[in-house]
Design an enzyme around this catalytic site. Structure first.
Site, PDB file in Angstrom:
ATOM      1  N   ALA A   9       0.856  -1.231   0.022  1.00 34.16           N
ATOM      2  CA  ALA A   9      -0.058  -0.113  -0.090  1.00 34.16           C
ATOM      3  C   ALA A   9       0.809   1.287   0.080  1.00 34.16           C
ATOM      4  O   ALA A   9       0.495   2.312   0.633  1.00 34.16           O
ATOM      5  CB  ALA A   9      -0.860  -0.011   1.244  1.00 34.16           C
ATOM      6  N   ALA A  10       1.840   1.235  -0.765  1.00 28.49           N
ATOM      7  CA  ALA A  10       3.146   2.116  -0.577  1.00 28.49           C
ATOM      8  C   ALA A  10       2.762   3.283  -1.850  1.00 28.49           C
ATOM      9  O   ALA A  10       3.284   4.225  -1.844  1.00 28.49           O
ATOM     10  CB  ALA A  10       4.381   1.803  -0.343  1.00 28.49           C
ATOM     11  N   GLY A  11       2.149   2.816  -2.652  1.00 34.08           N
ATOM     12  CA  GLY A  11       2.109   3.441  -4.122  1.00 34.08           C
ATOM     13  C   GLY A  11       1.409   4.766  -4.042  1.00 34.08           C
ATOM     14  O   GLY A  11       0.565   4.968  -3.034  1.00 34.08           O
ATOM     15  N   ARG A  15      -2.616   8.420 -11.016  1.00 35.72           N
ATOM     16  CA  ARG A  15      -3.652   8.348 -11.908  1.00 35.72           C
ATOM     17  C   ARG A  15      -5.092   8.735 -10.966  1.00 35.72           C
ATOM     18  O   ARG A  15      -5.935   9.166 -11.808  1.00 35.72           O
ATOM     19  CB  ARG A  15      -3.828   7.064 -12.739  1.00 35.72           C
ATOM     20  CG  ARG A  15      -2.647   6.960 -13.732  1.00 35.72           C
ATOM     21  CD  ARG A  15      -3.061   6.182 -14.879  1.00 35.72           C
ATOM     22  NE  ARG A  15      -2.951   4.852 -14.517  1.00 35.72           N
ATOM     23  CZ  ARG A  15      -3.527   3.710 -14.995  1.00 35.72           C
ATOM     24  NH1 ARG A  15      -4.550   3.919 -15.906  1.00 35.72           N
ATOM     25  NH2 ARG A  15      -3.546   2.409 -14.594  1.00 35.72           N
ATOM     26  N   GLY A 104      -3.300  -3.260  -1.658  1.00 40.76           N
ATOM     27  CA  GLY A 104      -4.171  -2.536  -1.224  1.00 40.76           C
ATOM     28  C   GLY A 104      -5.157  -2.178  -2.032  1.00 40.76           C
ATOM     29  O   GLY A 104      -5.997  -1.333  -1.629  1.00 40.76           O
ATOM     30  N   GLY A 140       0.245  -7.555 -16.032  1.00 37.50           N
ATOM     31  CA  GLY A 140       1.129  -8.431 -16.684  1.00 37.50           C
ATOM     32  C   GLY A 140       0.683  -9.825 -16.998  1.00 37.50           C
ATOM     33  O   GLY A 140      -0.345  -9.955 -16.653  1.00 37.50           O
ATOM     34  N   LYS A 333     -28.006  12.187  17.283  1.00 35.66           N
ATOM     35  CA  LYS A 333     -26.592  11.842  17.307  1.00 35.66           C
ATOM     36  C   LYS A 333     -26.292  11.480  18.836  1.00 35.66           C
ATOM     37  O   LYS A 333     -26.769  12.209  19.807  1.00 35.66           O
ATOM     38  CB  LYS A 333     -25.823  13.359  16.845  1.00 35.66           C
ATOM     39  CG  LYS A 333     -24.574  12.967  16.927  1.00 35.66           C
ATOM     40  CD  LYS A 333     -23.820  14.226  17.608  1.00 35.66           C
ATOM     41  CE  LYS A 333     -23.937  14.314  18.755  1.00 35.66           C
ATOM     42  NZ  LYS A 333     -22.655  15.472  19.297  1.00 35.66           N
ATOM     43  N   TYR A 348     -33.874  17.758  16.671  1.00 36.09           N
ATOM     44  CA  TYR A 348     -32.476  17.183  16.924  1.00 36.09           C
ATOM     45  C   TYR A 348     -32.581  16.865  18.098  1.00 36.09           C
ATOM     46  O   TYR A 348     -32.314  17.664  19.417  1.00 36.09           O
ATOM     47  CB  TYR A 348     -31.548  18.585  16.681  1.00 36.09           C
ATOM     48  CG  TYR A 348     -30.165  18.361  17.048  1.00 36.09           C
ATOM     49  CD1 TYR A 348     -29.766  17.300  16.562  1.00 36.09           C
ATOM     50  CD2 TYR A 348     -29.593  18.914  18.172  1.00 36.09           C
ATOM     51  CE1 TYR A 348     -28.208  16.789  16.786  1.00 36.09           C
ATOM     52  CE2 TYR A 348     -28.320  18.587  18.314  1.00 36.09           C
ATOM     53  CZ  TYR A 348     -27.470  17.551  17.470  1.00 36.09           C
ATOM     54  OH  TYR A 348     -26.267  17.010  17.923  1.00 36.09           O
TER      55      TYR A 348
HETATM   56  C1  UD1 Z   1       1.118  -4.989 -10.767  1.00 38.23           C
HETATM   57  C2  UD1 Z   1       1.981  -6.295 -11.233  1.00 38.23           C
HETATM   58  C3  UD1 Z   1       1.102  -6.713 -12.776  1.00 38.23           C
HETATM   59  C4  UD1 Z   1      -0.577  -7.096 -12.334  1.00 38.23           C
HETATM   60  C5  UD1 Z   1      -0.963  -5.924 -11.762  1.00 38.23           C
HETATM   61  C6  UD1 Z   1      -2.408  -6.017 -11.197  1.00 38.23           C
HETATM   62  C7  UD1 Z   1       4.125  -5.957 -10.620  1.00 38.23           C
HETATM   63  C8  UD1 Z   1       5.576  -5.692 -11.361  1.00 38.23           C
HETATM   64  N1  UD1 Z   1       3.139  -5.655 -11.791  1.00 38.23           N
HETATM   65  O1  UD1 Z   1       1.192  -3.993 -11.684  1.00 38.23           O
HETATM   66  O2  UD1 Z   1       1.721  -7.876 -13.192  1.00 38.23           O
HETATM   67  O3  UD1 Z   1      -0.881  -7.434 -13.606  1.00 38.23           O
HETATM   68  O4  UD1 Z   1      -0.237  -5.520 -10.713  1.00 38.23           O
HETATM   69  O5  UD1 Z   1      -3.181  -5.087 -10.711  1.00 38.23           O
HETATM   70  O6  UD1 Z   1       3.991  -6.239  -9.595  1.00 38.23           O
HETATM   71  N2  UD1 Z   1       3.282  -0.722  -4.662  1.00 38.23           N
HETATM   72  C9  UD1 Z   1       4.083  -0.567  -3.511  1.00 38.23           C
HETATM   73  N3  UD1 Z   1       5.505  -0.369  -3.679  1.00 38.23           N
HETATM   74  C10 UD1 Z   1       5.987  -0.156  -4.833  1.00 38.23           C
HETATM   75  C11 UD1 Z   1       5.366  -0.271  -5.877  1.00 38.23           C
HETATM   76  C12 UD1 Z   1       4.010  -0.949  -5.565  1.00 38.23           C
HETATM   77  O7  UD1 Z   1       3.773  -0.855  -2.316  1.00 38.23           O
HETATM   78  O8  UD1 Z   1       7.128   0.257  -4.689  1.00 38.23           O
HETATM   79  C13 UD1 Z   1       1.989  -1.272  -4.301  1.00 38.23           C
HETATM   80  C14 UD1 Z   1       0.939  -0.247  -4.958  1.00 38.23           C
HETATM   81  O9  UD1 Z   1       0.756   0.641  -3.854  1.00 38.23           O
HETATM   82  C15 UD1 Z   1      -0.128  -1.163  -5.335  1.00 38.23           C
HETATM   83  C16 UD1 Z   1       0.425  -2.362  -5.773  1.00 38.23           C
HETATM   84  O10 UD1 Z   1       1.794  -2.402  -5.081  1.00 38.23           O
HETATM   85  O11 UD1 Z   1      -1.105  -1.278  -4.198  1.00 38.23           O
HETATM   86  C17 UD1 Z   1       0.767  -2.880  -7.071  1.00 38.23           C
HETATM   87  O12 UD1 Z   1       1.472  -1.738  -7.831  1.00 38.23           O
HETATM   88  P1  UD1 Z   1       0.897  -0.895  -9.210  1.00 38.23           P
HETATM   89  O13 UD1 Z   1       2.168   0.093  -9.339  1.00 38.23           O
HETATM   90  O14 UD1 Z   1      -0.170  -0.436  -9.158  1.00 38.23           O
HETATM   91  O15 UD1 Z   1       1.395  -2.138  -9.831  1.00 38.23           O
HETATM   92  P2  UD1 Z   1       0.812  -2.466 -11.725  1.00 38.23           P
HETATM   93  O16 UD1 Z   1       1.757  -1.509 -12.585  1.00 38.23           O
HETATM   94  O17 UD1 Z   1      -0.571  -1.988 -11.393  1.00 38.23           O
END
Ligand code: UD1
Ligand code: CA
Length: 449
Positions: A9-11, A15, A104, A140, A333, A348
């Site tokens: 859940a770090a991303g 978008r 996440g 992927g 409430k 209320y």
């Molecule tokens: C990823 C998969 C892809 C798959 C897709 C499904 C990889 C390389 N790719 O791509 O094969 O089809 O999910 O939805 O795994 N995250 C982190 N740290 C990071 C990078 C990501 O915690 O350094 C977390 C993001 O918050 C997210 C999840 O990992 O919850 C997936 O990352 P995201 O960048 O969305 O991967 P996709 O490009 O969608």
């Protein structure tokens, strides 16, 4: 076999075009993260690790709110999904069972699917959750050889032939902890994105002669949220599922398509819900209760036989005992209404206790806030509160007391007493007629002039 969860859940979720971390956007009133955590919790995990990065503090708070036993691992830089999994290693040190990696931002994975993955681990060292995509887009791709998964190729790195594959990676992976971290250690970042891809562990496992299997699920389960449009579509799918479940459980929804549920909404059998009702988080409605049209409920409990609405708002801490009636344009409430109490119109009631069989007249307000502090109003049993009573809290009304309509009640009313807190009425015989005559004459004179 014991299981631990690693939830990525770090991303940033760029978008989403948002200041809020992606995994905290709400779906069914709960953060996306909570959905993933809840699906995983059905496996009764020994340890739960949530990997945070963007908005780490807020994400950690949400993770602990969902599961106070969870541990947060921080990924300072988002170098890829394999790097994210590696951050969980210290928390999982000494753990010898299976690890299930979840995302996440992927809220719909079913616990039965995770159980199927666990079962498949008997045959394979690594198990990947795959799905046949209607539109494989940027997922992927899973490259199979017989029933072995040979590799996962990210869209960015895929050849045209690989891009034509429809079997896609959901992101969910299961392997035993020791193997998983060994494989993750071997992942490099020599790819189009320059990231450490978790997906690379598949090819590495195969090179080591390990068996890698795929468990398939419905595409709907693997829906990942990347944009607001996907979030809206996910909300629609979530609501559709909740409505179907409620109907299945014996709840009458008069216009199901207009009802909004939260992840944790609980509604008993034979409850009836009118059109356009919104259930926010934390609502339980017991069997046989009636929620009429256009009500908004959140953090409240409605007991058997109670009737609510139309157009009522129940806010957090509203507790309605059996046979309570809450009518139109009433807001409740942080208040407990005992059995058979009635608040039927335009009121209320906040920070209050209302005794059994007490009747609150139309337009009553508990004046609970002095601008700084909140104060409580405590009303006994069988009290009759006259219409348009202002109850200036803190204030107490004893059992069987009454207040006169239009009263402003600033001091306690003992049991059985009638309290009147309003100006005494003055009546001037004939004055209304005389006044009107004078006004009409004035108007006639103006027209002439
Ligand atoms: C990823 C998969 C892809 C798959 C897709 C499904 C990889 C390389 N790719 O791509 O094969 O089809 O999910 O939805 O795994 N995250 C982190 N740290 C990071 C990078 C990501 O915690 O350094 C977390 C993001 O918050 C997210 C999840 O990992 O919850 C997936 O990352 P995201 O960048 O969305 O991967 P996709 O490009 O969608
Ligand atoms: Ca994604």
């Amino acid at each position: 076999m014991s299981v631990s969860l690693v939830i990525l859940a770090a991303g940033l979720g760029s978008r989403m075009n948002s200041d809020t971390p992606k995994v905290l956007h709400p779906l069914g009133g709960a953060p996306l993260l909570a959905h993933a955590m809840r699906a995983g919790s059905m496996l009764a995990p020994e340890r739960v690790v949530v990997v945070t990065g963007h908005g780490a503090e807020a994400v950690a708070r949400a993770a602990l709110a969902e599961n106070p036993e969870a541990t947060v691992a921080h990924q300072a830089e988002q170098l890829g999904t394999a790097h994210a999994v590696a951050q969980a290693r210290p928390v999982l040190s000494g753990f010898r069972g299976d690890v299930v990696v979840l995302y996440g931002d992927t809220p719909f994975v079913q616990s039965e699917t995770l159980e199927r993955m666990q079962a498949a681990r008997e045959r394979h060292a690594v198990v990947v959750l795959g799905f046949e995509a209607g539109d494989p887009g940027r997922y992927g791709r899973l490259v199979m050889a017989g029933d072995q998964l040979e590799s996962i190729v990210e869209f960015k790195d895929a050849t045209p032939e690989e891009r034509a594959l429809r079997l896609c990676n959901s992101g969910v992976i299961c392997a035993d902890a020791v193997t998983l971290f060994e494989l993750v250690d071997s992942v490099g970042s020599d790819n189009a994105a320059g990231e450490f891809y978790l997906t690379d562990i598949v090819a590495i496992a195969r090179q080591k002669g390990l068996s890698v299997g795929v468990v398939r699920c419905d595409e709907a389960e693997t829906l990942g949220i990347n944009t607001r449009a996907e979030l809206a579509a996910a909300e629609a799918a979530f609501q559709a599922r909740m409505r179907a479940e409620a109907l299945e459980n014996g709840v009458t929804l008069i216009a199901p398509e207009t009802i909004h549920f939260a992840l944790d909404t609980v509604i008993g059998r034979d409850a009836i819900v009118g059109p356009n009702v919104v259930f926010g988080p934390g609502v339980t409605v017991e069997s046989g209760a009636l929620i009429r049209a256009f009500c908004h409920l959140e953090g409240c409990h409605v007991s058997r036989g109670a009737q609510v609405g139309p157009f009522a708002r129940l806010r957090p801490g509203a507790e309605l005992a059996e046979d309570v009636h809450v009518g139109n344009f009433v807001e409740i409430k942080n208040a407990i209404l005992d059995e058979g109490a009635k608040v039927n119109h335009l009121s209320y009631i906040g920070d209050a206790d209302i005794g059994e069989k007490t009747n609150i007249g139309a337009g009553t307000i508990t004046c609970n806030y002095d601008g700084v502090f909140k104060h409580r109003t405590v009303i006994g049993k069988r009290v009759f509160v006259g219409s348009d009573t202002m109850l200036v809290a803190p204030v107490r009304l004893g059992d069987d007391a009454m207040t006169g309509s239009g009263s402003v009640i600033t001091s306690d009313v003992p049991a059985g007493a009638l309290a009147l807190g309003r100006a005494r009425q003055e009546t001037k015989p004939g004055l209304a007629l005389r006044l009107m005559e004078r006004l009409r004459a004035l108007k006639a004179k103006k027209k002439e002039g």
